[in-house]
Motif scaffolding. Structure first.
Motif, mmCIF file in Angstrom:
data_model
loop_
_atom_site.group_PDB
_atom_site.id
_atom_site.type_symbol
_atom_site.label_atom_id
_atom_site.label_comp_id
_atom_site.label_asym_id
_atom_site.label_seq_id
_atom_site.Cartn_x
_atom_site.Cartn_y
_atom_site.Cartn_z
ATOM 1 N N PRO A 160 30.066 25.347 40.073
ATOM 2 C CA PRO A 160 30.509 24.060 39.519
ATOM 3 C C PRO A 160 31.029 23.134 40.625
ATOM 4 N N GLN A 161 30.865 21.828 40.412
ATOM 5 C CA GLN A 161 31.309 20.850 41.411
ATOM 6 C C GLN A 161 32.817 20.674 41.365
ATOM 7 N N SER A 162 33.354 20.678 40.138
ATOM 8 C CA SER A 162 34.804 20.496 40.004
ATOM 9 C C SER A 162 35.295 21.228 38.767
ATOM 10 N N CYS A 163 36.611 21.385 38.662
ATOM 11 C CA CYS A 163 37.187 22.112 37.533
ATOM 12 C C CYS A 163 36.952 21.356 36.233
ATOM 13 N N ILE A 164 36.501 22.042 35.215
ATOM 14 C CA ILE A 164 36.209 21.369 33.947
ATOM 15 C C ILE A 164 37.497 20.925 33.241
ATOM 16 N N LYS A 165 38.631 21.500 33.640
ATOM 17 C CA LYS A 165 39.884 21.181 32.951
ATOM 18 C C LYS A 165 40.665 20.085 33.701
ATOM 19 N N CYS A 166 40.879 20.310 35.006
ATOM 20 C CA CYS A 166 41.734 19.360 35.738
ATOM 21 C C CYS A 166 40.958 18.538 36.757
ATOM 22 N N LYS A 167 39.647 18.730 36.803
ATOM 23 C CA LYS A 167 38.785 18.011 37.746
ATOM 24 C C LYS A 167 39.097 18.357 39.206
ATOM 25 N N GLY A 168 39.923 19.378 39.418
ATOM 26 C CA GLY A 168 40.272 19.801 40.783
ATOM 27 C C GLY A 168 39.035 20.276 41.536
ATOM 28 N N GLN A 169 39.099 20.267 42.845
ATOM 29 C CA GLN A 169 37.947 20.615 43.672
ATOM 30 C C GLN A 169 38.074 22.008 44.279
ATOM 31 N N LYS A 170 39.287 22.610 44.173
ATOM 32 C CA LYS A 170 39.497 23.895 44.846
ATOM 33 C C LYS A 170 39.077 25.048 43.927
ATOM 34 N N LEU A 171 37.787 25.350 43.989
ATOM 35 C CA LEU A 171 37.276 26.423 43.140
ATOM 36 C C LEU A 171 36.900 27.616 44.009
ATOM 37 N N VAL A 172 37.376 28.792 43.601
ATOM 38 C CA VAL A 172 37.103 29.993 44.393
ATOM 39 C C VAL A 172 36.273 30.971 43.575
ATOM 40 N N GLN A 173 35.135 31.413 44.133
ATOM 41 C CA GLN A 173 34.283 32.338 43.375
ATOM 42 C C GLN A 173 34.868 33.746 43.413
ATOM 43 N N GLU A 174 34.722 34.429 42.297
ATOM 44 C CA GLU A 174 35.078 35.851 42.189
ATOM 45 C C GLU A 174 34.391 36.612 43.326
ATOM 46 N N THR A 175 35.155 37.444 44.028
ATOM 47 C CA THR A 175 34.545 38.163 45.164
ATOM 48 C C THR A 175 33.810 39.427 44.723
ATOM 49 N N ASP A 176 34.141 39.970 43.558
ATOM 50 C CA ASP A 176 33.495 41.200 43.093
ATOM 51 C C ASP A 176 32.001 40.981 42.844
ATOM 52 N N VAL A 177 31.254 42.065 42.966
ATOM 53 C CA VAL A 177 29.845 42.014 42.574
ATOM 54 C C VAL A 177 29.662 42.861 41.311
ATOM 55 N N LEU A 178 28.490 42.745 40.707
ATOM 56 C CA LEU A 178 28.230 43.482 39.469
ATOM 57 C C LEU A 178 27.745 44.899 39.773
ATOM 58 N N ASP A 179 28.116 45.808 38.910
ATOM 59 C CA ASP A 179 27.592 47.178 38.929
ATOM 60 C C ASP A 179 26.061 47.105 39.029
ATOM 61 N N THR A 180 25.492 47.967 39.864
ATOM 62 C CA THR A 180 24.040 47.975 40.059
ATOM 63 C C THR A 180 23.286 48.132 38.732
ATOM 64 N N TRP A 181 23.863 48.912 37.811
ATOM 65 C CA TRP A 181 23.177 49.157 36.538
ATOM 66 C C TRP A 181 23.110 47.898 35.681
ATOM 67 N N PHE A 182 23.936 46.901 35.999
ATOM 68 C CA PHE A 182 23.881 45.656 35.229
ATOM 69 C C PHE A 182 22.516 44.996 35.416
ATOM 70 N N SER A 183 22.049 44.917 36.661
ATOM 71 C CA SER A 183 20.739 44.295 36.877
ATOM 72 C C SER A 183 19.603 45.212 36.434
ATOM 73 N N SER A 184 19.775 46.540 36.607
ATOM 74 C CA SER A 184 18.670 47.407 36.155
ATOM 75 C C SER A 184 18.574 47.442 34.636
ATOM 76 N N ALA A 185 19.648 47.089 33.947
ATOM 77 C CA ALA A 185 19.601 47.047 32.472
ATOM 78 C C ALA A 185 18.649 45.965 31.974
ATOM 79 N N LEU A 186 18.368 44.978 32.824
ATOM 80 C CA LEU A 186 17.497 43.865 32.420
ATOM 81 C C LEU A 186 16.051 44.083 32.874
ATOM 82 N N TRP A 187 15.818 45.156 33.609
ATOM 83 C CA TRP A 187 14.552 45.423 34.297
ATOM 84 C C TRP A 187 13.295 45.197 33.443
ATOM 85 N N PRO A 188 13.225 45.699 32.185
ATOM 86 C CA PRO A 188 11.975 45.550 31.427
ATOM 87 C C PRO A 188 11.592 44.093 31.160
#
Ligand SMILES: [Zn+2]
Ligand SMILES: [Zn+2]
Length: 887
Positions: free
Chosen positions: A433-461
């Motif tokens: 996102p370009q800015s905060c949807i609530k306060c229009k602030g610009q300081k947005l930090v993405q979650e550093t965690d990644v998803l469990d590998t099985w999350f993407s393999s669950a969509l494989w078919p």
């Protein structure tokens, strides 16, 4: 010499390489996006990009390949979708080890550079497993190869995450993870190294709130007691059945905590009482969830005690342990301390003792998804084969808990959630996102965690087929026909694909799930590096050829039974490959032109017999493959090729081939021979793709690849028209008669080249007519110079006899063998065996040997014993027969 002759010996490697290249060049594995043919699709269980082909892969992919090649022969439009899994932790570890050897680490590199390094690694080494699958002959549609981290699949992952989040099916919550207080990071289970340590077991008494006494619990980590929020006992524990008190007092903290009942508790351990510390033990955390217990975190992320630890606040966790023990001693609540060996987890990077720690994680709320996945199996939309796994599936799905999908590593799909540093609003979206949807602030930090590998393999078919776009591929091939998998990922993967497929495609991901067995060693033990019993697929492919290896896997792939694999077994099937080669080589010396039509009016009985058997085997193979009985299919063709076509048909037609029965007869015979070779190659092709392609191209009248051939049952006339029960029963009679005469030869030690005379006596006119009619075949194959068929016959003097069905065979032996000498020879052999047998028997009676020798050595001796015994019995019975004959 004509060009269709085969080399003297089959050389697998040159042949395999040549034909695999040809298949790829001719795009013979390509699926059509749109086709009037029936669709058939399989998605490959994506091997880890770090993977090296092991027995499990070899079995799994051989079975998939058999199915795909079979369905192509049946005229289907087949898609076998290939790809690899990014395997978060495994890959990250491999690259981190590489960095360590270069004297650096991921922290020095930083996240962005580290991920670049992983991609580079993948570019260089990630294709290894794919090349190995190609050596196995896997007929995947390689130009569609996908990777769980490629752009399309990553988009699918973000879309699924965002949609589930907005539907309230993804949330954040507390969860126990492994924490390194020094590195200040969470560790995945694989990043924790366990080591046995000498520690202590502390027995602490918690006084009851009502009545006298208390309950004693034992722990290796007494400092965690400060965060206890219950004491648990097993519901069936007799010792606590009539307990008056419903609570205990937590020593040192003077807090009242409940006494609860939970079947997780191990009754046999100590007093059967378990202290429950949900913030600092993963199992206690689960108990806490079940009983809605409070969670009190007494050890902080820095390894020091928190304010919740009362007067122990700010002590280091190890100092706190000493202080707690002292305080308990003072209060006389420490019953005893005993030495205790236990496994302690350490950070793989810095060797600091890992602390189970409570932290914020992302979860999928699975109950609503699981419900639909259960129904899909109950209503038969998806079948699980063998059926025994259906119950396991229900059990697991009914007791499923929310799925923790966040991982504190760098290699994987970074969670598409951003937090506004100004107002703490969490924004979940496909793109940054370009800015905060609530306060229009610009300081947005993405979650550093990644998803469990099985999350993407669950969509494989569906992600591999282009979802979220509505692609023609999805339209043609989703739901897939079957998923072929081992049972160990039934839940990690299969159950989750079911949930995601139903949620996002509104339809199950596959109609069938075929769960195959494990490949074990010869003795049925699990193959492992430490036991040293691993058989490497690439080594056996090198040694015996791919076709022999694949055929072995298929031949032993019985439902619900693990495969005991040994090189001896593979070697055995290499003989089969050679047998086919030699038979084809012989046939091709005579087949100088195509013989696509057979003159049905001129067929001999063996011709009709072999065509009938071929038709039945064709039907049996089709039925077996359609119900995933790979072993039955393999056994059916094996027996036909070896014990009917090679052993009998090829022998029976030799006079015709050498024109002893005239040119017309020869032509008809060649027609049948051409047809049997042609159809047998097609039947064998799914199992042995390389040798069948090689012979196919030498067979006059074939065009292009055998992959494009038509399965015998679908050829113009259909297989049933060739069923001939008359020919089958006549040929069976001849085979039995000839075998009996051959047995007599063997038992009486008569050379196979020495011609005998025989008399067959029968009162059954049908049998008599049949024998009369096919006398030449018997004379030829039993090596007789004279055969007399009669209704009444006295047993000629000194003749061996055998009974087959309604007929008795007499083979006079007077003047042929020297009875006295033969008896002497047999007696000598029997005596020699008796001595050997005595030695072995003594060994087996020796307690010392039995007690000390390894189990497999004892088994070998026992096997030798019964082998010798069998031989001895056989010779004794030959000797008895000899004496009877002489009389
Ligand atoms: Zn550490
Ligand atoms: Zn904001």
């Amino acid at each position: 010499m004509s060009s269709n002759l085969l080399e003297k010996a089959y050389e697998p490697h040159e042949v395999e390489q040549r034909w695999y290249q040809y298949w790829e060049e001719q795009a013979l594995f390509s699926a059509a996006e749109k086709s009037s043919q029936k669709s058939y699709s399989i998605v490959i269980p994506p091997p880890n990009v770090t993977g090296v082909l092991h027995m499990g892969h070899a079995l799994n992919n051989t079975l998939q390949d058999v199915l795909c090649r079979y369905r192509r022969l049946r005229g289907d439009n087949v898609l076998w979708m290939p790809g690899t899994d990014h395997a978060g932790i495994a890959t990250q570890n491999v690259v981190e080890k590489k960095l360590a050897s270069e004297g650096t680490n991921r922290y020095e590199l930083g996240r962005e550079k580290f991920i670049e390094a992983v991609w580079e690694w993948r570019k260089k080494y990630g294709g290894e497993i794919i090349n190995q699958l190609k050596r196995l002959g896997a007929s995947c549609d390689w130009k569609r190869e996908r990777f769980t981290m490629d752009e399309g699949l990553s988009r699918a992952v973000r879309k699924v995450f965002v949609d589930l989040y907005h539907e309230g099916l993804i949330y954040r919550g507390n969860y126990i993870i492994n924490w390194c207080p020094r590195c200040h990071t969470a560790l995945a289970d694989l990043e924790v190294e366990y080591e046995e340590r000498n520690g202590h077991l502390y027995h602490i008494r918690y006084p009851f709130t009502q009545g006298e006494g208390g309950i004693v619990v034992a722990t290796t980590r007494p400092e965690t007691m400060l965060g206890d929020t219950a004491v648990a006992v097993h519901p069936d524990d007799e010792r606590y059945r009539d307990l008056k008190s419903e609570a205990v007092i937590l020593p040192l903290m003077d807090r009242v905590i409940p006494l609860i009942k939970d079947s997780y508790v191990d009754m046999s351990f100590g007093t059967g009482g378990l202290k429950v510390t949900p913030a600092h033990d993963p199992n206690d955390f689960e108990i806490g969830m079940r009983h809605e217990l409070a969670v009190v975190k007494v050890i902080g992320d820095d390894g020091k005690m928190t304010p919740a630890a009362g007067k122990f606040e700010s002590l280091d966790r190890f100092d706190a342990r000493k202080a707690v023990v002292e305080a308990l001693k003072k209060e006389k609540l420490l019953e005893k301390i005993e030495p205790y060996k236990h496994n302690v987890g350490h950070c793989y990077r810095c060797q600091t003792m890992v602390e189970p720690n409570l932290s914020r994680q992302w979860f999928v709320k699975v109950k609503p998804l699981a419900q639909k996945a259960i129904e899909a199996v109950k209503t038969g939309k998806t079948r699980i084969i063998p059926d025994m796994w259906t119950k396991t599936y229900y059990d697991w799905m009914e007791n499923i808990r929310d799925w923790c999908i966040s991982r504190q590593i760098w290699w994987g799909h970074q969670i598409p959630a951003w937090t506004c540093e100004d107002c703490e609003e969490v924004i979940v979206s496909m793109d940054a996102p370009q800015s905060c949807i609530k306060c229009k602030g610009q300081k947005l930090v993405q979650e550093t965690d990644v998803l469990d590998t099985w999350f993407s393999s669950a969509l494989w078919p569906f992600s591999t087929m282009g979802w979220p776009d509505k692609t023609p591929l999805l339209k043609t091939f989703y739901p897939t026909t079957v998923l072929v998998t081992a049972f160990d990922i039934l839940f990690f993967w299969v159950a989750r694909m079911m949930m995601m497929g139903i949620q996002f495609m509104k339809d199950v991901p596959f109609k069938d799930v075929y769960v195959h067995a494990l490949v074990r060693d010869e003795a049925g033990k699990k193959m492992s590096k430490s036991t040293g019993n691993v058989i490497d697929p690439l080594t056996v492919i090198e040694k015996y050829g791919t076709d022999a290896f694949r055929f072995t896997l298929a031949a032993f792939a019985a439902q619900g039974r693990d495969i005991k694999m040994s090189e001896k077994r593979i070697e055995g099937y290499r003989h089969f490959v050679n047998k086919l080669w030699n038979a084809a080589r012989f046939a091709l010396m005579h087949l100088d032109q195509p013989y696509e039509t057979i003159n049905l009016n001129n067929l001999s009985m063996p011709d009709r017999w072999v065509l009938s058997r071929l038709a039945r085997v064709t039907q049996a193979v089709a039925e077996a493959l359609e119900s995933y009985r790979f072993n039955d299919a393999a056994a059916g063709i094996y027996n036909f090729v070896w014990h009917e076509f090679c052993d009998w048909y090829l022998e029976a037609i030799k006079p015709a081939l050498y024109e002893k029965e005239g040119p017309a007869k020869k032509k008809t015979t060649l027609g049948v021979l051409w047809c049997v070779i042609h159809d047998t190659l097609i039947l064998l092709h799914p199992f042995m793709p390389f040798i069948t392609e090689e012979i196919w191209h030498k067979l006059p009248g074939t065009r292009g690849s055998i992959i494009k051939a038509i399965f015998p049952a679908d050829q113009d006339k259909g297989a049933e028209t060739r069923f001939d029960t008359g020919a089958e029963s006549q040929m069976t009679l001849l085979i039995e008669l000839i075998s009996s005469i051959r047995n007599i030869r063997g038992e009486m030690n008569i050379s196979p080249s020495f011609s005998l005379a025989a008399t067959i006596q029968t009162k059954d006119s049908k049998i008599k007519d049949a024998i009369e009619q096919y006398k030449d075949i018997i004379i030829n194959l039993a090596k007789l110079d004279f055969l007399n068929v009669t209704e009444n016959a006295e047993r000629p003097k000194s003749s061996a006899t055998a009974v087959v069905g309604g007929a008795t065979i007499f083979v006079p032996l007077e003047g042929i063998i020297d009875f006295g000498k033969e008896a002497q020879r047999l007696e000598k052999e029997i005596n020699k065996l008796a001595r050997e047998l005595e030695t072995v028997s003594k060994k087996l009676e020796n307690e010392n040997f039995l007690g000390k020798a390894p189990e497999d050595v004892v088994q070998q001796v026992k096997a030798k014993h019964s082998l010798l015994q069998g031989k001895q019995q056989k010779l004794q019975s030959n000797l008895n027969k000899l004496k009877e004959i002489e009389s």
